[in-house]
Motif scaffolding. Structure first.
Motif, short mmCIF file in Angstrom:
data_model
loop_
_atom_site.label_atom_id
_atom_site.label_comp_id
_atom_site.label_asym_id
_atom_site.label_seq_id
_atom_site.Cartn_x
_atom_site.Cartn_y
_atom_site.Cartn_z
N HIS A 133 24.63 -1.27 35.18
CA HIS A 133 24.78 0.19 35.02
C HIS A 133 23.55 0.91 35.56
CE1 HIS A 133 22.18 0.92 31.41
NE2 HIS A 133 22.55 -0.29 31.06
N ASP A 153 16.42 -1.98 32.28
CA ASP A 153 17.69 -1.52 31.69
C ASP A 153 18.15 -0.27 32.42
OD1 ASP A 153 19.87 -1.10 30.14
OD2 ASP A 153 18.77 -0.54 28.33
N ASP A 154 18.95 -0.31 33.47
CA ASP A 154 19.42 -1.56 34.02
C ASP A 154 19.29 -1.50 35.55
OD1 ASP A 154 20.69 -4.07 34.20
OD2 ASP A 154 22.64 -3.14 34.35
N GLU A 185 26.85 4.22 30.75
CA GLU A 185 26.78 3.11 29.78
C GLU A 185 26.07 3.57 28.51
OE1 GLU A 185 25.47 -0.68 27.84
OE2 GLU A 185 24.25 1.01 28.47
N GLU A 186 24.93 4.22 28.70
CA GLU A 186 24.11 4.61 27.53
C GLU A 186 24.78 5.70 26.69
OE1 GLU A 186 21.82 2.66 26.94
OE2 GLU A 186 20.68 2.09 28.73
N ASP A 213 23.29 -6.86 32.54
CA ASP A 213 22.60 -5.76 31.89
C ASP A 213 21.29 -6.31 31.33
OD1 ASP A 213 21.90 -3.40 30.71
OD2 ASP A 213 23.79 -3.14 29.61
N MET A 214 20.20 -5.94 31.97
CA MET A 214 18.84 -6.43 31.67
C MET A 214 18.70 -7.90 32.07
SD MET A 214 17.75 -4.41 28.26
CE MET A 214 18.55 -5.57 27.19
ZN ZN Z 1 21.71 -1.53 29.48
#
Ligand code: ZN
Length: 448
Positions: A133, A153-154, A185-186, A213-214
């Motif tokens: 993301h 992130d990310d 996403e967040e 993701d990460m």
């Molecule tokens: Zn993330």
């Protein structure tokens, strides 16, 4: 190998125990060497340079905010296309996200950025989707103005997706590949929710979703661990979209550890560790971490096979934090804390899996474990998949208490019998081509 095939032909068609050697395909190995830590670092730093990529940030500026970030991501995909013969279809997946009274206060136009590499076999409709993301945040999830670097992130996941698109679009695969930078996403997984729903409604055959993701941090806060040799795959056991009938089948066959996502996770471990040195793939038997979610989950909820790929150790001082210094400690998700050699390794893991599935035949269709008689053997039958014809199939076996496959039987027919009691083991079947590329594993259903 010739000897092996003749052996197979000599034996009666349903009792063959020979096993093919595990092959490291030189084509995949070559592509892996092209994944560049330098490119990954450049992409992360470029994404950080947009000041914030908050989903509700500015869309008009050419240099800051989510508008500038998505324009750049799209231009990157288009740039790879110029070098690689124009096979990628680059597009925005745009939609209006309505207000949710929580993290979206008024309707807003959101855009996932996608590049599609069509499969070379028109009869094979499978799509492998890899994503990260591109939105970012600080402490207050509604703060769309302050510096939100989101390096790990990310931006790490998006940099991986970009590098995969660059390297993989030099070749073609049997399956279609979709490289996606997700938005929102967040704010509530909105980009992935939109795309997963669209894929379901439009009947896309999404065969596998790898959500990165990460994937660039190697430092564990508090535990003070530093680990660049492992990665976690989060997979749900019982499918989110399980029907009543599937639930009752699961209960009677004891297949709670054999859902689609769990099978995919096992495949990722086997394939990833085959191709990427100094990497242990840890299977985490849950959907995601506590207090956290990710873009794979909307795909699981729509019935697709989806997992999360994420670093083993997390540094919470560098997630969702305002950039600030307290008692001499600088908080924030900054690019100097990303381990680019590790990010390269995890990008390679993705590539190995996508290429191996992408070059493999489709899995066998309608596999059945024949349960019509009381016997101490196990018999199976299935139908050859459409698309590329397999060279053969593997029957996979493990103890019911074992996490990983323990034995493999190679057969060329579409039925087989092995001298192990169906009551005592778990089974899977996969198709394989002459180059050793295995399909994802399917679990045979009890039947006649
Ligand atoms: Zn993330």
């Amino acid at each position: 190998m010739k000897l092996l095939y003749s052996l197979v032909l000599l034996l009666s068609f349903n009792t063959v125990y020979a096993q093919k050697a595990i092959i490291r395909d030189p084509l995949i190995a070559d592509l892996l060497t092209e994944v560049s830590a330098e490119n990954l670092e450049k992409s992360v730093k470029k994404l950080v340079s947009f000041h914030t990529r908050h989903t509700l940030s500015d869309t008009l500026s050419k240099t800051t905010g989510i508008g500038a970030a998505r324009t750049w991501i799209k231009a990157e995909f288009e740039r790879y296309n110029k070098d690689n013969g124009g096979k990628l279809q680059v597009l925005y997946d745009s939609f209006v996200q309505p207000a949710d009274g929580r993290r979206i206060l008024k309707p807003v136009v959101l855009k996932n950025v996608m590049a599609i590499l069509p499969g070379k076999d028109p009869t094979d409709k499978r799509m492998l989707l890899v994503c990260g993301h591109y939105d970012s945040r600080v402490t207050d999830v509604m703060n769309s103005k302050d510096f939100a670097p989101g390096a790990n992130d990310d931006a790490s996941g998006v940099a991986g997706v970009l590098e995969l698109a660059r390297v993989m679009s030099k070749k073609s695969f049997n399956t279609t590949l979709a490289f996606v930078a997700m938005v929102g996403e967040e704010q509530g997984l909105y980009g992935a929710k939109h795309l997963a729903k669209k894929a379901r409604e439009e009947g896309w055959d999404v065969h596998l979703v790898l959500n990165n993701d990460m994937i660039g941090n190697t430092y564990g806060m508090q535990t003070d661990l530093k680990d660049n040799g492992s990665v976690r795959i989060f997979s749900e056991g019982v499918p989110a979209a399980e029907t009543k009938e599937e639930a009752s089948l699961r209960q009677s066959t004891g297949s709670e550890n054999d859902g689609h996502a769990r099978q995919a996770a096992r495949y990722i471990k086997e394939t990833g560790e085959r191709y990427v040195d100094q990497l242990e793939v840890k299977l985490i038997y849950r959907r995601d971490r506590f207090l956290r979610g990710g873009d794979h989950t909307p795909f699981s909820e729509q019935g697709f096979t989806a997992v999360r790929i994420t670093e083993t150790n997390e540094d919470f001082n560098r997630q969702h934090q305002d950039i600030r210094t307290e008692q001499g400690f600088k908080f924030g998700d900054l690019p100097e804390h990303v381990d680019y050699a590790y990010l390269q390794k995890i990008t390679r893991l993705n590539l190995a899996v996508l290429a191996n599935v992408g070059l493999a035949p489709a899995p066998p269709t309608g596999p059945v474990l024949i349960t019509s008689g009381l016997t101490n053997k196990s018999a199976f039958k299935w139908t050859a998949p459409v698309g590329k014809a397999p060279a053969g199939y593997y029957i996979l076996l493990r103890e019911t208490s074992s996490p990983l496959w323990e034995k493999k039987f190679y057969v060329t027919a579409t039925s087989a019998e092995i001298p192990y009691s169906k009551d005592n083991y778990l089974f899977g079947i996969q198709a394989v081509d002459a180059g050793g590329h295995e399909s994802l594993v399917v679990v045979p259903r009890p039947g006649k």
